[in-house]
Write a protein that holds these residues in place. Sequence first.
Motif, mmCIF file in Angstrom:
data_model
loop_
_atom_site.group_PDB
_atom_site.id
_atom_site.type_symbol
_atom_site.label_atom_id
_atom_site.label_comp_id
_atom_site.label_asym_id
_atom_site.label_seq_id
_atom_site.Cartn_x
_atom_site.Cartn_y
_atom_site.Cartn_z
ATOM 1 N N THR A 4 -14.829 -1.940 -9.596
ATOM 2 C CA THR A 4 -13.621 -1.138 -9.750
ATOM 3 C C THR A 4 -13.360 -0.369 -8.467
ATOM 4 O O THR A 4 -14.292 0.008 -7.753
ATOM 5 N N PHE A 5 -12.080 -0.154 -8.162
ATOM 6 C CA PHE A 5 -11.662 0.615 -6.995
ATOM 7 C C PHE A 5 -10.540 1.552 -7.422
ATOM 8 O O PHE A 5 -9.637 1.128 -8.152
ATOM 9 N N PRO A 6 -10.556 2.801 -6.997
ATOM 10 C CA PRO A 6 -9.400 3.664 -7.263
ATOM 11 C C PRO A 6 -8.141 3.008 -6.707
ATOM 12 O O PRO A 6 -8.123 2.515 -5.579
ATOM 13 N N THR A 55 -6.022 0.988 1.619
ATOM 14 C CA THR A 55 -6.910 0.165 2.445
ATOM 15 C C THR A 55 -6.247 -1.158 2.801
ATOM 16 O O THR A 55 -6.345 -1.642 3.933
ATOM 17 N N ARG A 56 -5.529 -1.709 1.845
ATOM 18 C CA ARG A 56 -4.921 -3.020 2.082
ATOM 19 C C ARG A 56 -3.645 -2.934 2.898
ATOM 20 O O ARG A 56 -3.417 -3.746 3.797
ATOM 21 N N TYR A 57 -2.785 -1.949 2.611
ATOM 22 C CA TYR A 57 -1.462 -1.900 3.224
ATOM 23 C C TYR A 57 -1.280 -0.779 4.245
ATOM 24 O O TYR A 57 -0.318 -0.810 5.012
ATOM 25 N N GLY A 58 -2.160 0.211 4.221
ATOM 26 C CA GLY A 58 -1.915 1.423 4.986
ATOM 27 C C GLY A 58 -1.205 2.430 4.099
ATOM 28 O O GLY A 58 -0.477 2.068 3.170
ATOM 29 N N ALA A 59 -1.403 3.727 4.390
ATOM 30 C CA ALA A 59 -0.904 4.784 3.507
ATOM 31 C C ALA A 59 0.617 4.769 3.368
ATOM 32 O O ALA A 59 1.158 4.916 2.265
ATOM 33 N N VAL A 60 1.334 4.571 4.481
ATOM 34 C CA VAL A 60 2.794 4.636 4.444
ATOM 35 C C VAL A 60 3.373 3.480 3.631
ATOM 36 O O VAL A 60 4.224 3.681 2.751
ATOM 37 N N LYS A 61 2.903 2.275 3.898
ATOM 38 C CA LYS A 61 3.426 1.112 3.185
ATOM 39 C C LYS A 61 3.061 1.166 1.703
ATOM 40 O O LYS A 61 3.865 0.794 0.840
ATOM 41 N N PRO A 116 11.146 -9.513 -5.994
ATOM 42 C CA PRO A 116 9.811 -9.070 -5.571
ATOM 43 C C PRO A 116 8.704 -9.811 -6.304
ATOM 44 O O PRO A 116 8.796 -10.064 -7.509
ATOM 45 N N THR A 117 7.655 -10.143 -5.566
ATOM 46 C CA THR A 117 6.520 -10.886 -6.105
ATOM 47 C C THR A 117 5.226 -10.231 -5.638
ATOM 48 O O THR A 117 5.156 -9.725 -4.520
ATOM 49 N N CYS A 118 4.204 -10.259 -6.489
ATOM 50 C CA CYS A 118 2.869 -9.850 -6.058
ATOM 51 C C CYS A 118 2.165 -11.073 -5.499
ATOM 52 O O CYS A 118 1.934 -12.049 -6.216
ATOM 53 N N VAL A 119 1.830 -11.029 -4.220
ATOM 54 C CA VAL A 119 1.200 -12.160 -3.545
ATOM 55 C C VAL A 119 -0.303 -12.021 -3.619
ATOM 56 O O VAL A 119 -0.859 -10.922 -3.509
ATOM 57 N N ALA A 120 -0.988 -13.145 -3.824
ATOM 58 C CA ALA A 120 -2.444 -13.130 -3.937
ATOM 59 C C ALA A 120 -3.079 -12.451 -2.722
ATOM 60 O O ALA A 120 -2.710 -12.726 -1.582
ATOM 61 N N GLY A 121 -4.043 -11.570 -2.972
ATOM 62 C CA GLY A 121 -4.622 -10.754 -1.920
ATOM 63 C C GLY A 121 -5.655 -11.468 -1.080
ATOM 64 O O GLY A 121 -6.075 -12.590 -1.362
ATOM 65 N N GLU A 122 -6.062 -10.778 -0.050
ATOM 66 C CA GLU A 122 -7.092 -11.283 0.844
ATOM 67 C C GLU A 122 -8.429 -10.649 0.423
ATOM 68 O O GLU A 122 -8.866 -10.789 -0.676
ATOM 69 N N SER A 123 -9.040 -9.899 1.335
ATOM 70 C CA SER A 123 -10.331 -9.293 1.019
ATOM 71 C C SER A 123 -10.141 -7.840 0.569
ATOM 72 O O SER A 123 -9.111 -7.228 0.797
ATOM 73 N N VAL A 124 -11.166 -7.314 -0.054
ATOM 74 C CA VAL A 124 -11.165 -5.941 -0.541
ATOM 75 C C VAL A 124 -12.339 -5.211 0.087
ATOM 76 O O VAL A 124 -13.453 -5.717 0.094
ATOM 77 N N ALA A 125 -12.080 -4.009 0.587
ATOM 78 C CA ALA A 125 -13.170 -3.218 1.141
ATOM 79 C C ALA A 125 -14.084 -2.744 0.026
ATOM 80 O O ALA A 125 -13.634 -2.195 -0.968
ATOM 81 N N ALA A 126 -15.357 -2.973 0.189
ATOM 82 C CA ALA A 126 -16.319 -2.606 -0.853
ATOM 83 C C ALA A 126 -16.501 -1.087 -0.855
ATOM 84 O O ALA A 126 -16.282 -0.424 0.137
#
Length: 244
Positions: A59-61, A68-74, A234-244
């Motif tokens: 789980t991740f908040p 982490t994935r997009y940057g705070a602004v995006k 708008p579509t949710c695109v499959a993600g890449e990696s996740v920071a542990a």
Amino acid sequence: MQPPRVIKLLVFSDIICPWCYIGQKEMDTAIERCRDSPVQFEIEYRPYKLQPSIKDGQTFPKKEFYETRYGAVKAETMATAVEKRSEEIGLDIKMFDGVITQTTLAHRLLLKAWQLGGQRLQLPLLNTLFKQYFSEGLNIADEEVLAKAAADNDVMTEAEALEWFKTDECLGEVEQMMIDVRRKGVTGVPFVVIDNKWAVSGGQSADTYTQIFDKIANHHSDQPASPPQIPAAPTCVAGESVAA
């Protein structure tokens, strides 16, 4: 009197995808508009793993994950757009409440609901899981949360669900469905296949779905069917990696 035209909808979605929840609501609205039309709908939901790098049990908040994935602004811009659209159609989506997790267990339960009662059981359960995740901030990988959702929607009792989670039933089917849809080139959700002919991608509006359904309902079998005009959404695109 002719029997009603049956429109078959095969919907690929993931519970952690906000545009899937929005698209679901918009589709429901369009179907309700067709209540007096000579059509019936057969709806089946199929699993999609939007974040394949998240392991079962992790789980991740949500806020931390998206930043982490997009940057705070995006991430903030994305959340604002989703929450604005959801409010316009009567949904309560809180993008940063709760945790993001893998959805394998929830997809297994949704498939079991389909096997037991088709859309009569699967669709209400899906709506409950969306609400739990986006409005209530619950962990939809938590067995007790899922067991209560199963009981609330008459899929099985809480005790039965907790015992069922100890098995691997439906796991192989869910994993194979996820592999198959990716092999077909689907890289994001929601993704809807209509009558095995046309594909609709993204969180489309109720107006778009209504136009599609009207076109199908008024189509004569002796005429060639032409695909409807589908706007970008708008579509949710499959993600890449996740920071542990």
